[in-house]
Motif scaffolding. Structure first.
Motif, mmCIF file in Angstrom:
data_model
loop_
_atom_site.group_PDB
_atom_site.id
_atom_site.type_symbol
_atom_site.label_atom_id
_atom_site.label_comp_id
_atom_site.label_asym_id
_atom_site.label_seq_id
_atom_site.Cartn_x
_atom_site.Cartn_y
_atom_site.Cartn_z
ATOM 1 N N GLY A 24 0.808 -1.219 0.000
ATOM 2 C CA GLY A 24 0.000 0.000 0.000
ATOM 3 C C GLY A 24 0.838 1.265 0.000
ATOM 4 N N THR A 25 2.046 1.166 -0.537
ATOM 5 C CA THR A 25 2.944 2.318 -0.607
ATOM 6 C C THR A 25 3.706 2.258 -1.920
ATOM 7 O OG1 THR A 25 4.618 3.567 0.616
ATOM 8 C CG2 THR A 25 4.875 1.184 0.590
ATOM 9 N N LYS A 26 4.201 3.395 -2.347
ATOM 10 C CA LYS A 26 4.922 3.474 -3.617
ATOM 11 C C LYS A 26 6.412 3.222 -3.418
ATOM 12 C CE LYS A 26 1.640 4.619 -6.486
ATOM 13 N NZ LYS A 26 1.225 3.697 -7.502
ATOM 14 N N CYS A 27 7.025 2.649 -4.414
ATOM 15 C CA CYS A 27 8.487 2.541 -4.472
ATOM 16 C C CYS A 27 9.021 3.967 -4.527
ATOM 17 C CB CYS A 27 8.882 1.763 -5.725
ATOM 18 S SG CYS A 27 10.633 1.797 -6.098
ATOM 19 N N TYR A 28 9.964 4.308 -3.638
ATOM 20 C CA TYR A 28 10.453 5.688 -3.610
ATOM 21 C C TYR A 28 11.810 5.865 -4.281
ATOM 22 C CZ TYR A 28 13.547 4.610 0.326
ATOM 23 O OH TYR A 28 14.528 4.076 1.122
ATOM 24 N N SER A 29 12.472 4.777 -4.663
ATOM 25 C CA SER A 29 13.789 4.922 -5.277
ATOM 26 C C SER A 29 14.148 3.669 -6.052
ATOM 27 C CB SER A 29 14.847 5.168 -4.187
ATOM 28 O OG SER A 29 16.149 5.204 -4.739
ATOM 29 N N VAL A 30 14.663 3.871 -7.264
ATOM 30 C CA VAL A 30 15.256 2.794 -8.049
ATOM 31 C C VAL A 30 16.656 3.261 -8.393
ATOM 32 C CG1 VAL A 30 15.161 1.453 -10.190
ATOM 33 C CG2 VAL A 30 13.039 2.041 -8.989
ATOM 34 N N GLU A 31 17.642 2.387 -8.172
ATOM 35 C CA GLU A 31 19.045 2.774 -8.322
ATOM 36 C C GLU A 31 19.860 1.575 -8.788
ATOM 37 O OE1 GLU A 31 22.627 4.111 -5.229
ATOM 38 O OE2 GLU A 31 20.560 4.125 -4.555
ATOM 39 N N GLU A 32 20.830 1.833 -9.646
ATOM 40 C CA GLU A 32 21.769 0.781 -10.039
ATOM 41 C C GLU A 32 23.056 0.963 -9.241
ATOM 42 O OE1 GLU A 32 24.025 -1.211 -13.893
ATOM 43 O OE2 GLU A 32 22.512 0.345 -14.214
ATOM 44 N N VAL A 33 23.536 -0.142 -8.677
ATOM 45 C CA VAL A 33 24.823 -0.151 -7.985
ATOM 46 C C VAL A 33 25.740 -1.007 -8.857
ATOM 47 C CG1 VAL A 33 26.040 -0.616 -5.826
ATOM 48 C CG2 VAL A 33 23.617 0.036 -5.770
ATOM 49 N N LYS A 34 26.476 -0.335 -9.737
ATOM 50 C CA LYS A 34 27.232 -1.029 -10.785
ATOM 51 C C LYS A 34 28.263 -2.009 -10.241
ATOM 52 C CE LYS A 34 26.430 2.349 -14.300
ATOM 53 N NZ LYS A 34 26.598 2.497 -15.689
ATOM 54 N N ASP A 35 29.010 -1.616 -9.201
ATOM 55 C CA ASP A 35 30.062 -2.516 -8.712
ATOM 56 C C ASP A 35 29.491 -3.770 -8.056
ATOM 57 O OD1 ASP A 35 29.265 -0.905 -6.466
ATOM 58 O OD2 ASP A 35 31.105 -1.487 -5.434
ATOM 59 N N GLN A 36 28.215 -3.749 -7.664
ATOM 60 C CA GLN A 36 27.577 -4.943 -7.102
ATOM 61 C C GLN A 36 26.718 -5.664 -8.141
ATOM 62 O OE1 GLN A 36 25.709 -4.159 -3.269
ATOM 63 N NE2 GLN A 36 27.241 -2.596 -2.883
ATOM 64 N N ARG A 37 26.679 -5.116 -9.371
ATOM 65 C CA ARG A 37 25.958 -5.714 -10.485
ATOM 66 C C ARG A 37 24.492 -5.972 -10.144
ATOM 67 N NH1 ARG A 37 30.398 -10.164 -11.852
ATOM 68 N NH2 ARG A 37 30.639 -10.074 -9.616
ATOM 69 N N VAL A 38 23.845 -4.881 -9.642
ATOM 70 C CA VAL A 38 22.470 -5.003 -9.176
ATOM 71 C C VAL A 38 21.724 -3.685 -9.381
ATOM 72 C CG1 VAL A 38 22.984 -4.336 -6.784
ATOM 73 C CG2 VAL A 38 21.085 -5.865 -7.230
ATOM 74 N N LYS A 39 20.414 -3.813 -9.600
ATOM 75 C CA LYS A 39 19.503 -2.668 -9.543
ATOM 76 C C LYS A 39 18.629 -2.878 -8.322
ATOM 77 C CE LYS A 39 17.366 -2.470 -13.500
ATOM 78 N NZ LYS A 39 16.683 -2.107 -14.756
ATOM 79 N N THR A 40 18.388 -1.782 -7.595
ATOM 80 C CA THR A 40 17.612 -1.864 -6.371
ATOM 81 C C THR A 40 16.360 -1.006 -6.469
ATOM 82 O OG1 THR A 40 18.748 -0.002 -5.320
ATOM 83 C CG2 THR A 40 19.715 -2.191 -5.007
ATOM 84 N N ALA A 41 15.352 -1.390 -5.721
ATOM 85 C CA ALA A 41 14.128 -0.602 -5.576
ATOM 86 C C ALA A 41 13.768 -0.627 -4.091
ATOM 87 C CB ALA A 41 12.999 -1.180 -6.411
ATOM 88 N N PHE A 42 13.398 0.541 -3.550
ATOM 89 C CA PHE A 42 13.138 0.648 -2.114
ATOM 90 C C PHE A 42 11.703 1.058 -1.807
ATOM 91 C CE2 PHE A 42 17.743 0.996 -2.054
ATOM 92 C CZ PHE A 42 18.080 0.294 -0.905
ATOM 93 N N PHE A 43 11.195 0.468 -0.719
ATOM 94 C CA PHE A 43 9.896 0.789 -0.145
ATOM 95 C C PHE A 43 10.114 1.061 1.340
ATOM 96 C CE2 PHE A 43 9.277 -2.078 -3.636
ATOM 97 C CZ PHE A 43 8.152 -1.608 -4.287
ATOM 98 N N LEU A 44 9.402 2.020 1.888
ATOM 99 C CA LEU A 44 9.494 2.303 3.316
ATOM 100 C C LEU A 44 8.258 1.742 4.013
ATOM 101 C CD1 LEU A 44 11.245 3.663 5.453
ATOM 102 C CD2 LEU A 44 9.962 5.774 5.036
ATOM 103 N N VAL A 45 8.501 0.918 5.025
ATOM 104 C CA VAL A 45 7.432 0.329 5.828
ATOM 105 C C VAL A 45 7.762 0.679 7.273
ATOM 106 C CG1 VAL A 45 6.224 -1.777 6.480
ATOM 107 C CG2 VAL A 45 7.168 -1.556 4.166
ATOM 108 N N GLY A 46 7.117 1.706 7.811
ATOM 109 C CA GLY A 46 7.478 2.206 9.130
ATOM 110 C C GLY A 46 8.889 2.760 9.064
ATOM 111 N N GLN A 47 9.752 2.307 9.960
ATOM 112 C CA GLN A 47 11.149 2.738 9.981
ATOM 113 C C GLN A 47 12.034 1.824 9.135
ATOM 114 O OE1 GLN A 47 12.779 2.903 13.954
ATOM 115 N NE2 GLN A 47 14.710 3.749 13.274
ATOM 116 N N THR A 48 11.484 0.713 8.675
ATOM 117 C CA THR A 48 12.260 -0.296 7.964
ATOM 118 C C THR A 48 11.982 -0.213 6.462
ATOM 119 O OG1 THR A 48 12.107 -1.727 9.895
ATOM 120 C CG2 THR A 48 12.739 -2.774 7.830
ATOM 121 N N LYS A 49 13.018 -0.508 5.687
ATOM 122 C CA LYS A 49 12.877 -0.519 4.239
ATOM 123 C C LYS A 49 12.844 -1.955 3.721
ATOM 124 C CE LYS A 49 15.993 3.324 4.236
ATOM 125 N NZ LYS A 49 17.383 3.622 3.902
ATOM 126 N N ILE A 50 12.178 -2.106 2.598
ATOM 127 C CA ILE A 50 12.246 -3.332 1.812
ATOM 128 C C ILE A 50 13.066 -2.974 0.584
ATOM 129 C CG2 ILE A 50 10.951 -5.056 0.490
ATOM 130 C CD1 ILE A 50 10.392 -5.171 3.525
#
Length: 133
Positions: free
Chosen positions: A28-54
């Motif tokens: 029930g919340t929007k993804c607030y950030s999508v980012e590529e971390v090139k040296d880790q060969r990954v793209k990330t997407a973040f959600f905030l749930v209370g004080q904790t992120k997914i």
């Protein structure tokens, strides 16, 4: 090295494009950030749930850590991250207590955090990450 809170829970996914709408609907919340971390060969997407992120993790390289994880285990929980005052100090303290490190010192991760990992062989099978600003 006393953690202040669970910073995030990392979840490996095959596709951010498919997973983001699912988690937005589930949480029930929007993804607030999508980012590529090139040296880790990954793209990330973040959600905030209370004080904790997914953090959703999509591999950008099948030979990268997330690519190998997905090949071996499939989608699912990848790691548990704890917020600490200083990730490098937390790693050193963990090593002094006999834990096996993946990272001897912290490195830059998503959201500009300093991060470092403990090896799951010494943490009862859970990949643990320390994060600091």
């Amino acid at each position: 090295m006393k953690p202040t809170h669970i910073e995030h829970l990392g979840i490996a996914v095959k596709s951010l494009e498919e997973s983001i709408p699912y988690y937005e609907n589930l949480l029930g919340t929007k993804c607030y950030s999508v980012e590529e971390v090139k040296d880790q060969r990954v793209k990330t997407a973040f959600f905030l749930v209370g004080q904790t992120k997914i953090e959703l993790l999509e591999s950008t390289d099948p030979e990268g850590p997330i690519g190998k994880f997905l090949e071996k285990k499939g989608e699912g929980i990848h790691h548990l991250a704890f917020a600490v005052d200083n990730a490098s100090d937390a790693l050193a303290e963990a090593e002094s207590k006999g834990l096996t490190l993946i990272d001897k010192v912290s490195r830059k991760g998503a959201e500009g955090m300093n991060i470092g990992f403990l090896h799951p062989k010494s943490t009862h099978g859970v990949l643990i990450e320390f994060c600091s600003k």
